[in-house]
Design a protein around this motif. Structure first.
Motif, PDB file in Angstrom:
ATOM      1  N   LYS A  90       0.831  -1.199   0.000  1.00  0.00           N
ATOM      2  CA  LYS A  90       0.000   0.000   0.000  1.00  0.00           C
ATOM      3  C   LYS A  90       0.867   1.250   0.000  1.00  0.00           C
ATOM      4  N   LEU A 113      -0.661   9.519  -0.250  1.00  0.00           N
ATOM      5  CA  LEU A 113      -2.096   9.691  -0.473  1.00  0.00           C
ATOM      6  C   LEU A 113      -2.550  11.115  -0.141  1.00  0.00           C
ATOM      7  N   ARG A 151     -12.503  -5.003  -4.820  1.00  0.00           N
ATOM      8  CA  ARG A 151     -11.906  -3.669  -4.768  1.00  0.00           C
ATOM      9  C   ARG A 151     -12.326  -2.823  -5.972  1.00  0.00           C
ATOM     10  N   SER A 183      -5.648   3.012  -9.804  1.00  0.00           N
ATOM     11  CA  SER A 183      -5.566   2.662  -8.380  1.00  0.00           C
ATOM     12  C   SER A 183      -6.657   1.678  -8.003  1.00  0.00           C
ATOM     13  N   ARG A 232      -9.084   0.621  -4.681  1.00  0.00           N
ATOM     14  CA  ARG A 232      -9.575   1.141  -3.403  1.00  0.00           C
ATOM     15  C   ARG A 232     -10.284   0.014  -2.657  1.00  0.00           C
ATOM     16  N   ARG A 247      -6.606   3.390  -0.259  1.00  0.00           N
ATOM     17  CA  ARG A 247      -6.181   2.992  -1.601  1.00  0.00           C
ATOM     18  C   ARG A 247      -5.090   1.943  -1.491  1.00  0.00           C
ATOM     19  N   LEU A 255      -1.078   1.555  -6.554  1.00  0.00           N
ATOM     20  CA  LEU A 255      -1.069   2.737  -7.412  1.00  0.00           C
ATOM     21  C   LEU A 255      -0.128   2.461  -8.575  1.00  0.00           C
TER      22      LEU A 255
END
Length: 807
Positions: A491, A497, A516, A535, A537, A542, A545
């Protein structure tokens, strides 16, 4: 499926990007550069201070207040240098004295006392927040150096067809060679190489510049030897975008006359007769803003008509506009706007062209308004002229007075054709799986923004392909497969973020990978390059990426996260990095009914989960026990917020966060929501196609969306800690509202027996069985989620009632 592409778009996509060049001469007088340098530094300080306050609003500390106070003192010092006014410093010290009396020698880590919150975050008092905004505003209003602004650079824009536009300007950026990159030479330009190999270009001299004379009298080479120490002819990508915006102003119709242009490292100042324009072309939510001040000296019908036209055009283009005693102030910023850096630069260009267009109408308005029999008809004609300006981006009508009037009439008569074109463009965009054309006037400017722009971006990311004048979707484009392969990636850090937060409103669903949500956002870095973000989530957080670097002339290529963030920051897309020790979001998993629509947003101020009816009215919110929903919170909302249960906004995050902190209520921002005058808050719940396999995972493509409108009095659940708001289905809202009333009574001190009796009454009452099932599930959830002070035996009695009813 292939879709025919209009010829106008083919020209737009096929044209090569123009090239910006910069030639620099000796610096301007110290009193001029000193003024703009101090102003630039003050505005940087204001941006940093307001972000620090916003970051600390969720969990205010003594250290955050002291840090803000230090920043404010620095701003006051620069304000004195800009204006010669000592009042700002006096006001800061008065506020500092009141604040320090309350916090004394408390450690920085201590929570800020409740009575000190207003002194730091309020918008109605002389708080640190309010003083920072006032000093920033008054600095922008300072008259500055008198007379014409000297120039020390010459900017040139060379188009692919060989045309060139040159513009003298004052550069106060103080850029050092270590901050710069080589400037691209214009095609066919001649010149020598500088000491570091950068292009040194030939040009006609800027006013005041020095250099030798060429065979035709042109200034040969503003060479590095002629530059002030520490300055370079090279520019960063962000500065190149600033220069393009400045040049674009002067390539439209009519071209501004008697203008002075000043640019810093990230900002532009433009002086016009009777007007001044300031722009920081960064993303709106990263601090970007545009501000136009315009004055009409007289009160004739033509002058008042010009003022009305300009205010209407700017308002329709998304500016906040105020007019008083012949003076107009129009602004667009992060409080009211969702624009990215490119959109902010376009707003600057439009404001400058609109002001120049208004000034150019002096001799044409009488003929244009001839035959009008009322003020209302005058306004209707000027409204049509404003729509022309918004649609075309410039005054596209003939200059001769009578021809101008005939052209305006002809333009109005073809409104039906333009509406037909809007429908055709919307159908084309829908067939390409792109967003529909919005309800704005149709013309060259809006077609470029809302039709050409999205198609150009889709071509760049290889979602579409162009063959023989026809568009088709690229079969190999499958970002869901890439995201499926990246599900197990680490992550991103919370700091990353936070920096991406200003772009949240541009990140949209494209499908699902397992459970997701898969999303995508795309932004322009400069004239030829974009960055696209994919991305995943999982609830409010999130996961993976992925970044791609895009160009018209190359296939998309993976962009390392660090490089992508650096490029996005340089282009003015990201918010400043939070200070070490700044509070981070502490999201928790969402726990909502499966039959409700759940939307995740940004936690502005954490607090307990609340449920209740929504109100859009300030007066209604002041009565208490409502969730106050508004596009953005302003100073006039402070009293209403102190009585509301929570705050729900669609934009204006930093200011709303500070107001919620001062009021002590939880607050959430839904950046993906839209605000409509007729229906209030509106969101789109994504709908997904049947599952398919990609990279060994079940993925579901986006198939459409269901629009949800939140109307006055509807019931919602807002969980600021979880970062989401839940919209129960309409047929379940009445029962949930009754549950909320019962739980609120319990929290206010009712005996536990009252909830037991209330539960028995609901289970025996007239609710349908599905409604009772929903109510029972909601009650179980609330018993787990809220600290109601129940004993185990009291809670068991309530659950026994539900069990006895079959739930």
């Amino acid at each position: 499926m292939a879709i025919f592409l209009p010829a106008a778009l083919l020209v737009s996509l096929a044209s090569a990007a123009p090239t910006v060049t910069l030639r620099r001469g000796p610096d301007a007088p110290p009193e001029v550069t000193g003024y703009f340098t101090s102003l630039d530094r003050l505005l940087d300080s204001a941006d940093a201070l307001l972000w620090r306050l916003a970051d600390s609003a969720g969990r205010p500390t003594v250290g955050a207040a002291r840090s803000a106070l230090a920043g404010l003192r620095s701003m006051a010092k620069d304000y004195e240098a800009v204006s010669g006014d000592l009042s700002a410093a006096a006001a800061v010290e008065e506020s500092a004295s009141a604040l320090l009396k309350l916090v004394g020698s408390s450690p920085d880590a201590d929570e800020l006392p409740q009575e000190a919150l207003g002194l730091v975050y309020s918008l109605q008092k002389d708080s640190l927040h309010r003083l920072a905004q006032l000093i920033q505003q008054r600095a922008l209003e300072a008259p500055g150096p008198k007379g014409a602004i000297p120039a020390n650079v010459l900017l040139a824009l060379r188009g692919p067809e060989g045309s060139e536009l040159e513009l003298p300007a004052l550069d106060v950026s103080n850029i050092s060679a270590s901050d710069s990159v080589p400037l691209r030479a214009a095609p066919g330009a001649t010149g020598s190489q500088g000491p570091r190999g950068e292009a040194v270009l030939l040009s006609r001299a800027a006013p005041g510049a020095t250099g030798s004379q060429g065979p035709r009298g042109e200034a040969v080479l503003l060479s590095r030897a002629a530059l002030a120490p520490g300055l370079s002819v090279a520019r960063t990508a962000r500065e190149e975008n600033v220069l393009r915006a400045a040049l674009a102003v002067f390539s439209g119709k009519p071209r501004p006359k008697d203008a002075s242009v000043v640019f810093g490292k990230r900002r532009i100042w433009l002086r016009l007769p009777g007007a001044s324009l300031y722009a920081y072309p960064a993303a709106a939510r990263a601090g970007g803003s545009v501000r136009l001040f315009y004055r009409e000296e007289g009160g004739s019908a033509a002058e008042q008509g010009r003022l009305y036209l300009l205010s209407k055009a700017l308002f329709d283009a998304g500016f906040a506009v105020s007019v008083e005693s012949g003076e107009l102030l129009a602004t667009v910023d992060g409080t009211r706007s969702r624009l990215d850096a490119e959109g902010m630069a376009e707003s600057f260009v439009f404001a400058a062209r609109a002001a120049a267009a208004a000034r150019s109408l002096t001799g044409r308005l009488p003929a244009f308004l001839e035959g009008s029999v009322s003020q209302a008809e005058n306004a209707a004609r000027l409204d049509a002229l404003a729509r022309n300006l918004v649609a075309e981006g410039e005054m596209s009508l003939p200059s001769e007075a009578k021809a101008f009037a005939r052209g305006a009439q002809d333009y109005r008569s073809r409104e039906g054709e333009r509406e037909g074109l809007r429908l055709r463009m919307s159908r084309t965009l829908a067939a390409l799986h792109l967003q529909e054309f919005p309800p704005v006037p149709v013309g060259k400017r809006t077609i470029e923004l809302h039709f050409n722009g999205p198609i150009d971006a889709a071509l760049a990311r290889a979602e579409l392909r162009l063959e023989n004048g026809r568009l088709a979707r690229e079969r190999g484009y499958d970002p869901l497969a890439r995201l499926a392969a990246a599900v197990s990636a680490p992550k991103p850090e919370a700091k990353t973020l936070l920096r991406l937060e200003p772009l949240a409103c541009d990140i949209r669903p494209i499908g699902k990978v397992g459970s997701r949500l898969a999303e995508r956002g795309q932004w322009r870095l400069d004239q030829d390059r974009w960055v696209v973000l994919y991305s995943l989530r999982d609830g409010p957080e999130r996961g993976a990426l992925l970044f791609d670097l895009l160009s018209r002339r190359a296939k998309p290529k993976a962009f390392a996260m660090g490089e992508a963030l650096e490029a996005m920051d340089e282009a003015g897309l990201l918010r400043p990095a939070p200070e070490d020790g700044a509070p981070r979001p502490a999201w928790k998993k969402a726990s909502a009914s499966a039959s409700s629509a759940v939307f995740f947003g940004r936690t502005l101020r954490p607090g307990p989960a609340v449920s209740g009816r929504v109100t859009y009215g300030r007066a209604q919110a002041m009565l208490g026990d409502r969730i106050y929903a508004t596009p953005y919170a302003a100073g006039a909302d402070e009293k209403a917020l102190r009585r509301a249960k929570a705050l729900l906004v669609t934009q204006g995050g930093p200011q709303s966060a500070m107001l919620a902190a001062a009021a002590g209520v939880p607050a959430l921002e839904l950046p993906q929501a839209e605000w409509t005058e007729s229906a209030g808050l509106r969101l789109e719940e994504p709908l997904f196609a049947a599952p398919r396999k990609a990279a060994g995972a079940d993925v579901r493509d986006l198939a459409g969306a269901r629009r949800i409108a939140l109307r006055e009095g509807e019931f919602v659940k807002l969980d600021a800690e979880g970062g989401f708001v839940e919209f129960p289905e309409p047929d379940k809202q009445a029962a949930l509202a009754r549950l909320e009333e019962a739980l609120s009574a319990l929290e206010r001190g009712s005996a536990p027996d009252s909830l037991v009796l209330w539960t028995e009454a609901q289970m025996r009452g007239s609710l349908t069985r599905p409604q009772k099932r929903e109510l029972a599930a909601a009650l179980r959830l609330e018993l787990r989620r809220r600290g109601l002070g129940f004993s185990e035996s009291d809670e068991k009695r309530v659950l026994d009632v539900l069990k006895g009813a079959g739930f």
